[in-house]
Design an enzyme around this catalytic site. Structure first.
Site, PDB file in Angstrom:
ATOM      1  N   TYR A 439      48.953  -1.764  12.897  1.00 41.52           N
ATOM      2  CA  TYR A 439      49.883  -1.489  14.009  1.00 41.52           C
ATOM      3  C   TYR A 439      49.583  -0.177  14.743  1.00 41.52           C
ATOM      4  CZ  TYR A 439      53.366   0.797  10.699  1.00 41.52           C
ATOM      5  OH  TYR A 439      54.033   1.548   9.788  1.00 41.52           O
ATOM      6  N   GLU A 440      50.239  -0.010  15.842  1.00 41.91           N
ATOM      7  CA  GLU A 440      49.997   1.147  16.722  1.00 41.91           C
ATOM      8  C   GLU A 440      48.536   1.200  17.174  1.00 41.91           C
ATOM      9  OE1 GLU A 440      52.639   2.460  17.793  1.00 41.91           O
ATOM     10  OE2 GLU A 440      51.471   3.693  19.149  1.00 41.91           O
ATOM     11  N   GLY A 441      47.980   0.011  17.477  1.00 38.73           N
ATOM     12  CA  GLY A 441      46.556  -0.091  17.817  1.00 38.73           C
ATOM     13  C   GLY A 441      45.754  -0.295  16.552  1.00 38.73           C
TER      14      GLY A 441
ATOM     15  N   MET B   1      56.651   2.376  18.302  1.00 37.77           N
ATOM     16  CA  MET B   1      55.608   1.825  17.449  1.00 37.77           C
ATOM     17  C   MET B   1      55.947   0.386  17.078  1.00 37.77           C
ATOM     18  SD  MET B   1      54.482   3.506  14.037  1.00 37.77           S
ATOM     19  CE  MET B   1      55.347   4.808  14.848  1.00 37.77           C
TER      20      MET B   1
END
Lengths: 581, 581
Positions: A439-441, B1
């Site tokens: 997550y978050e990229g 997020m």
């Protein structure tokens, strides 16, 4: 065949609630003192209050909170997932009380703007606290991390009215915040999102659409939940340039600013995840919900990017914190467990423990270096500091979370058969931390960010960092000549690869992005280990750990850089059909 | 997020029972045809029946079983664990029927002795089938793998009466077998076990004690469960030289050899594990159970070692099979999922898919090479073949299971946020396969076996293997000069490290054991990739994959060998206390 158990039965050793954890205060203190010093930050006008004494006091209090309040609820969060009951998310046992301690202790407020009730302390301190909180209870730590991201976004982009209404509530922790980007067809490609926003003519907007994977999308531990939602205005262009950002509270504030009527947003369902069970991951339905535009129309992505660096750094701390907790558990187990002597004395077990500790130190130093650079940029407006923070962010995120995965895997391995039994607890770390690489990229997105956007200055930020590493190695030559030489040579090879990388087309960069990032993280880690060794005169435990890292782990950089420079042809020659079986 | 999901919601794509899996028939066929040929095995008198036609027919039938019968129950095994009800283990939905297909198809019998009703086919075929079965349903595959181990032990060490009574029932799959080694204080240190055996004077023994981590310790899918139990006779010396092996059936055979009275053994509880939920892991209580001595008194460890090689190889196949299934799922997902184009076309995603496929091929080739060597040893009595099989076993086990972990981790990464959702199914692979690196001797134990016992011939077996690799590279020089040179140079460096290793004391060997094993696996993998490329004329998909492996993955060997030769001092200088925080 059987599971070779190197332990008494798990259930004998750990009860369901007991999770031994000591916040890594001494390591953080040492790193912010000697490795990536906080002192220059405290010398700026903006952060003048962040003296060594204050930092010490804040970190000490945070450590207490983590050890005494958060760590004890971690197992309960895993075993009793958050659940959806009649449209309301009920959180895990003990989470409400633990969250109250976070909010009342002012831990959401650490780096929040003073003007709105925050403490205005450096992100380096805030991130160090997230490191500790993540090791104690990742599921719960995620909640204030998200709220802090929202505070940052509103502080930079919201109107004064919105700020006045929302920021104090978010900063006090009375209300919490979420980020709503993902839709089923729009994950890494945020630009593909379809949620709609229609202007109502009174300054508000009507939001309609479905969002997925919304962490802490609802809960019973805060009085309100405020959603930052990416959506499209009528006639907006396709892709990321047609996206706007809206604030959508679950309960509409009444005239007194208190939570009032229900807004048109609800939780449809919770995801059943591999880990992080204490954190409710929601599918959110926006059905004519009322929202307020944050920032300019069609500039939603830019507003999101404002807080991206800190959010990604926060996820780095998650990986590092879990790695710390897993490492502690493994060392403790290895010191107790006897199989032909205490297993910690077996060279291969010691090798695993040393690898874990060396990687945690490296990842923590990189992440805190990133935070310090960000604080310096904030305080001074210096573009070089900003470029450094931006450059280090994807490395910190990717390497920190990879360290979380690798260390928790090794921690389980040290436990042998007992590690595979859920009651032991190490499996929770293994499951929980896995999402941080996603997550978050995803870590692949981080690597592409590094070789794309972050090298788009023709490598200037990279070279400045390599300069620092080489200078450090030259200083170290007197005391630790062999280690200094290894680090210097690694930096030099990395410089050559960077020179190669900046001249390539994007497909070739991307095909080498992940190994390039890995090499950079290794060299940076060695650099900080060397600094740590020097800070203690080149002898003792930190020098031994530095030697282990530089002799045993650093050499992997050559293989990574070979792969990094292989280009895209070899990779793309392998068709998916050929790879299918 | 938020979790950046690169997919539509998991639940939309996969139902709870649908797990797309195609047994890797073409890869296995190619490897046994061209890379580590089965033909020489079929030319021996013992295995004369294992013609190419028969192998083809057997593998084809096994593939059908895996695709159509086993794979469909895999999810149910994960979601509905085996459970203990009134002292009886109830297996997961569909397992009883799927097991019946295994037993009735004769799949327990593949390599079992012809004299007792087995098919007497080479282990290379049996292991290829375990590869396919593991990918289809690991939890269920473990059951016949254990029974086969028991068949092997009884065939070599039991009396004719025991063989006549038990072997046909085990070979037909009517009864199943287990291995009981571990006790709470005796894991990797088997010699520390305390279970007692008292002679009854009538040729039987009374067994008393507790065993833990007993896979398939009970179930409702076979008519009887036969336990091989390690225990101590009165007055036995301490350690492994005072251990004897006993056969303890759950139901005592009556005069007709049918399951009769209950024996004094029961399941106390089942473990709650990270994965492999369909396989019941039992705590077994032996309370005055009747057992029969297998082999000689105090020679139980030797009897166990008889079957150790194949059991460990079976676990290697588990890792490889799960890696295959995870790889297939990732490739399929990456071909379907669109995020700025199909994600399989993004170089970094393609890199992950290629890494997965290259490692699966390498691990599978190493494991099947080990099986072929074992078959040649069995058929010819040749000591060199036996030494090769023994040498390759820890490499196959450790690298095969590490590949299982690495590939399932990458497969989840390719899925992005969706991979973290349990319904997608890739998380099950990640959880299930984790234990394979732990049981049947942890991977650390494998590495120590390699640098200890397996190099105790002064490296003879290793050098013979390196000779073969270098000869292969020399042959390849004409067609693929660059790849051949890389493989040759790697083998040469590995030879130097082997020469160093055999002269060291054990602590130094052990401190470098794991990286030495990793380097050996990489070089062997490159060797087999090169063979595969040559077999197809040096062009095409297999040559592309070989190029990817040799250019991108093989270079890691240098860092591994640097670590392998670092000695124990640097590692042991790091005290557990210093590593604790």
């Amino acid at each position: 065949m059987h599971i070779r158990a190197p332990g008494p039965l798990a259930k004998v050793r750990f009860t369901e609630t007991e999770m031994p954890f000591r916040a890594p205060l001494s390591d953080i203190r040492f790193i912010l003192g000697k490795v990536v010093p906080l002192a220059p930050v405290a010398e700026t006008e903006l952060f003048a209050e962040a003296t060594a004494d204050l930092a010490e006091a804040v970190l000490g209090e945070a450590a207490k909170l983590c050890d005494e309040v958060l760590a004890p609820v971690n197992r309960a969060g895993d075993m009793t997932s958050a659940r959806l009951e009649n449209g309301v998310v009920r959180t895990s046992p003990g989470f409400a009380e633990a969250y109250r301690a976070i909010a009342e202790g002012g831990w959401v407020a650490v780096s929040a703007p003073v003007a709105s009730g925050g403490m205005g302390l450096p992100q380096a301190l805030n991130m160090a606290i997230h490191d500790m909180m993540s090791g104690a209870c990742l599921s719960l730590q995620l909640n204030p991390l998200l709220t802090q991201g929202q505070i940052e976004a509103l502080d930079h982009h919201a109107s004064d009215d919105i700020k006045a209404l929302y920021l104090p509530k978010l900063i006090s922790g009375d209300w919490s915040g979420t980020m709503n980007l993902t839709e089923p067809q729009a994950g890494s490609d945020v630009g593909a999102l379809r949620t709609k926003a229609e202007p109502n003519g009174d300054g508000t907007y009507t939001i309609t659409g479905q969002k997925i994977f919304i962490s802490w999308g609802d809960s019973d531990i805060t009085k309100n939940v405020c959603h930052l939602v990416l959506a499209r205005l009528p006639g907006a262009v396709e892709g990321t340039k047609g996206i706007s950002l809206f604030l959508v509270p679950k309960l509409l504030p009444d005239d007194d600013g208190q939570p009032g009527a229900r807004n048109g947003v609800r939780v449809v369902s919770l995801e059943h995840k591999l880990g992080l069970h204490g954190s409710p991951t929601c599918v959110m339905e926006y059905d004519g919900a009322t929202g307020w535009l944050i920032g300019e129309e069609n500039r939603g992505m830019a507003a999101m990017f404002t807080m991206m660096n800190n959010a990604r750094l926060g996820v780095a701390m998650q990986g590092i914190g879990v790695a710390e907790a897993a490492c502690q558990m493994a060392v403790e187990f290895a010191q107790d467990r006897r199989q032909m002597g205490v297993i910690a004395d077996h060279p291969d077990v010691r090798r695993m423990l040393a690898t874990m500790r060396a990687e945690v130190f490296a990842a923590r130093s990189i992440a805190l270096a990133c935070a310090v650079a960000g604080d310096m940029a904030t305080a001074t407006g210096d573009r070089d500091w900003a470029a450094r923070a931006a450059f280090l962010t994807p490395i910190a995120k990717s390497y920190g979370t990879q360290t979380g995965m690798d260390v928790s895997e090794m921690a389980m391995q040290v436990h042998g058969g007992m590690g595979y039994i859920e009651e032991t607890g190490v499996a929770q770390f293994y499951r929980d931390v896995r999402v941080t690489a996603i997550y978050e990229g995803t870590n692949g997105i981080q690597a592409m960010d590094l070789v794309g956007r972050k090298l788009s200055d023709d490598g200037e930020a990279a070279y400045r960092l390599l300069e620092e590493i080489e200078t450090g190695a030259e200083v170290a030559r007197v005391t630790l000549p062999d280690l200094a030489e290894d680090v210097w040579a690694a930096a030099e090879t990395l410089r050559e690869s960077t020179e190669w990388m900046v001249t390539q087309e994007m497909p070739d960069r991307c095909a080498g992005a992940a190994p390039y990032l890995s090499a950079f993280a290794l060299v940076l880690g060695a650099h900080y280990h060397l600094r740590a060794a020097l800070a203690e005169g080149g002898t003792g435990a930190r020098a031994n750990l530095a030697r282990f890292h530089i002799r045993r782990l650093l050499p992997q950089y050559t293989a990574h850089l070979t792969a990094a420079r292989d280009g895209a042809n070899g990779v793309m020659a392998l068709s998916p059909e050929a790879l299918a079986s």
